[in-house]
Structure formats: structure tokens, C-alpha cells
Design an enzyme around this catalytic site. Sequence first.
Site, PDB file in Angstrom:
ATOM      1  N   PRO A  72      26.496  12.188 171.184  1.00  0.00           N
ATOM      2  CA  PRO A  72      27.136  13.486 171.398  1.00  0.00           C
ATOM      3  C   PRO A  72      28.189  13.444 172.490  1.00  0.00           C
ATOM      4  CG  PRO A  72      25.064  13.413 172.566  1.00  0.00           C
ATOM      5  CD  PRO A  72      25.179  12.101 171.837  1.00  0.00           C
ATOM      6  N   HIS A  79      24.574   6.702 174.725  1.00  0.00           N
ATOM      7  CA  HIS A  79      23.801   7.873 174.282  1.00  0.00           C
ATOM      8  C   HIS A  79      24.635   9.143 174.285  1.00  0.00           C
ATOM      9  CE1 HIS A  79      23.753   9.277 178.385  1.00  0.00           C
ATOM     10  NE2 HIS A  79      22.749  10.120 178.218  1.00  0.00           N
ATOM     11  N   PHE A 116      20.535  20.699 174.295  1.00  0.00           N
ATOM     12  CA  PHE A 116      21.202  21.714 173.480  1.00  0.00           C
ATOM     13  C   PHE A 116      20.662  21.730 172.058  1.00  0.00           C
ATOM     14  CE2 PHE A 116      23.914  17.871 173.145  1.00  0.00           C
ATOM     15  CZ  PHE A 116      23.916  17.687 171.774  1.00  0.00           C
ATOM     16  N   HIS A 141      16.742   8.094 173.708  1.00  0.00           N
ATOM     17  CA  HIS A 141      17.714   7.366 174.539  1.00  0.00           C
ATOM     18  C   HIS A 141      17.256   7.225 175.991  1.00  0.00           C
ATOM     19  CE1 HIS A 141      19.994  11.470 174.395  1.00  0.00           C
ATOM     20  NE2 HIS A 141      19.279  11.457 175.507  1.00  0.00           N
ATOM     21  N   ASN A 142      15.987   7.513 176.270  1.00  0.00           N
ATOM     22  CA  ASN A 142      15.348   7.187 177.557  1.00  0.00           C
ATOM     23  C   ASN A 142      13.977   6.632 177.220  1.00  0.00           C
ATOM     24  OD1 ASN A 142      17.488   8.383 178.927  1.00  0.00           O
ATOM     25  ND2 ASN A 142      16.231   9.773 180.120  1.00  0.00           N
ATOM     26  N   MET A 179      29.742  20.160 175.223  1.00  0.00           N
ATOM     27  CA  MET A 179      29.537  21.388 174.456  1.00  0.00           C
ATOM     28  C   MET A 179      30.812  21.963 173.838  1.00  0.00           C
ATOM     29  SD  MET A 179      28.673  23.934 177.670  1.00  0.00           S
ATOM     30  CE  MET A 179      28.590  25.477 176.756  1.00  0.00           C
ATOM     31  N   CYS A 189      13.550  11.264 176.048  1.00  0.00           N
ATOM     32  CA  CYS A 189      14.671  12.161 175.760  1.00  0.00           C
ATOM     33  C   CYS A 189      15.523  11.539 174.648  1.00  0.00           C
ATOM     34  CB  CYS A 189      15.501  12.373 177.021  1.00  0.00           C
ATOM     35  SG  CYS A 189      16.843  13.559 176.828  1.00  0.00           S
TER      36      CYS A 189
END
Length: 398
Positions: free
Chosen positions: A303, A327, A165, A271-272, A306, A77
Site C-alpha cells: 500500500p 510492505h 485502514f 508484514h511483521n 491514504m 500486522c
Amino acid sequence: MSYVELPGAKVPIRMWADPASVEEGALQQLRNVATLPWIKGLAVMPDVHYGKGATVGSVIAMRGAVCPAAVGVDIGCGMSAVRTSLTANDLPGDLSPLRSKIEQAIPVGRGMHDTAVDPERFHGPAATGGWNDFWARFDGVAEAVKFREERAVKQMGTLGGGNHFVEVCTDTSGSVWLMLHSGSRNIGKELAEFHIGVAQKLPHNQGLIDRDLAVFVADTPQMAAYRNDLFWAQEYAKYNRTLMMALLKDVIRKEFKKAKPAFEQEISAHHNYVAEERYDGMDLLVTRKGAIRAGSGEYGIIPGSMGTGSYIVKGLGNEKAFNSASHGAGRRMSRNAAKRRFSTRDLEEQTQGVECRKDSGVVDEIPAAYKPIEQVIDQQRDLVEVVAKLKQVVCVKG
């Protein structure tokens, strides 16, 4: 801030966060990690929070061993972002048609493409070399997931749900950016869960303080099988983001024909994941679960939520943190807690000015469910420097 050092059984716990702000469940998970016989270091990022199996926001360095739960079930991910030649002045007042076009091009949630996406049909290379070789290597992954091949092929180039997203953003200078967050979809999750199950049954893991921290050790067939599937899934996640970005660029080209949009080089980061890295003269397996690599000069993406915005950063190469950074903002409450506490009206208020879903299906992603992104960035000033601050104007969620 610099890090706070907490005592651990085998190694100290270096924490780029205020320990008083971290829930007890996450602290206990970190203490448990510090008991592992193979561990050589543990760094904790400012977005730390309790996670399934192992703590989100943790960087674990081990010698001759790897813990699949410390990678996370969404193997690979990560994030991708690219700055365009468009400016905020090029954007229309009503962004809902643009959001609809993005949602039509990129399936969300559990959706998939009707047929496999052909990377050759995009302007420029949609994927780096090795596409055919990558799919040929599917024959070598665990038999337990072989029946998922058709689904894996059709989910390549799709978003998923949860905190994943696709966004259109503007930075403080008015430049328009494209950004997305996704991973290895269902196939990565099933591979992770299969190998976690295998690890938990191995004899050397029976005396561990937490069965979720079961590891594979070097020079065993189980480790070889996991590494094979892990690296394949990480590559799937990379290609998935590459294809989604190609689909997104295609939408932007069609919607802004007159402006003839151009795109700079993409920034992309897992980031995983697991990486083979060397520290203090030792070859180590470094797992980052909810953390990015932030080696000196390396670009990364952090990030927020949202409704708050995100940061493009450049790593400072801090080896105390194993060249890592956070992350994202990190959750400060569970999804269920967010659903109980907030309403769709709250969501509407907190996402004002953002063209996005504002229904009950995404209340668990409400900005207030996350830590303040500015605070998270401030806590890692010795890990990264800020290159650009972005604010989303369109946010697509599954």
C-alpha cells in the site's frame, strides 16, 4: 534497481534503496543488526526507515536466534485484499454513507465489539478451521497478559489506529477491491513488549551494541515461550483480518444488493512476523519487520498512503532478499514532524476524491509524510512484478 551492498560487521547489508536517502538513525540501526553473533543475512527494503527497537523495512535472517524487536510490537500486522464483481459504475456519487456503514460495522481506534464476533454468522466461512483450538491455546500464553482475555476477544475483528485502514478501491480496469491493514491489536503489543523485556535481561544479551536487539536463543525455555506466544499472536492477526474482511463483505452485500456482489479469493500477508525458512543449506529464523514474503508466484500487497493508492504484486523469489519485498511506501518523516509541518487544509488537498477523515486526528497520516509509492515499487522490480494498481475511493482510519 538491484541492491546496493554496504559493509557490515558480520554480514553485508543488501539495500534495495538509495543509501543517501536513508536517515542516519536507520543506517546505524542496520549497522548494529549486522554485528549480532547469530546473523546470517540482512536485506533492506526500499521503504526502509527508523523504527522503534529495529529498522522498519528490514529482513533479518539468523541461525538459532530471534530478536523480538526485529519483529515489531504489532506482531502479525499485515494486509488483506479481495477483488469484487462490482465495477466503478456501481458506486454511488456520494460515498459518505458507505464509509459510515463500514465504521459502524468495524470498530476503529481503541474500540471493540460489544460482544465477541461469531464467525459462523457470515456468508461462507469467516475463518479457517481451528477457531476453537486457537482460543483454547490462550491458556498457554504468558501469564502477564492473561487478564486481557476479554479485551482480546472483543477486539477480534477491529481495526485499531495509526496507519491501519479499511479501504474500498478501484483498479485501472474499473474493478472494485476491498482492502484492509491491521494486526494483533493490543494483545499482540503487550505480548511483544513483555518478551522484549525478558530478552533484555538475559545474560547473553548484556554485551550487545544495542539493548533493543536482545535475542532469544534456541533450546532455551525463554525461546520456547516466545515462539509459543509469537505464533499465537500471528494467528490472532490473521483471524482479525479475516473477520474484518467478513464484516466488510457483509456491508458491501447489503449496500449493493441489486448488483449481487461476488468476491474472488482473498490475498493476505503478514508484514511483521517470523518464519522458519531454509537458505544456503541452513535452517534460519527470518524476521520481516515492515516487509512481506515475495516467494516466486506468491501474491502480496504494497500500500501507499491514504491518498495515493496501492499495488497488488506477485513475488519473483529473489533469494538475495530472502524472498521478500517492501510492505508499503514507508514514512519519510515522523508523525510529530508531519503534525508540525502540515494542516488539515493540506490533508484535504492531498486526499481530494477520497471519502475519508480530513481532521487533525489523521494529519500524521497525510500522503506527503510517506515516500512516493511509485518510486518504492520501481526500486524493487527484481523482487516483485505488479499485478494491479489500486486507487482508494473510501478510506476508513482509526
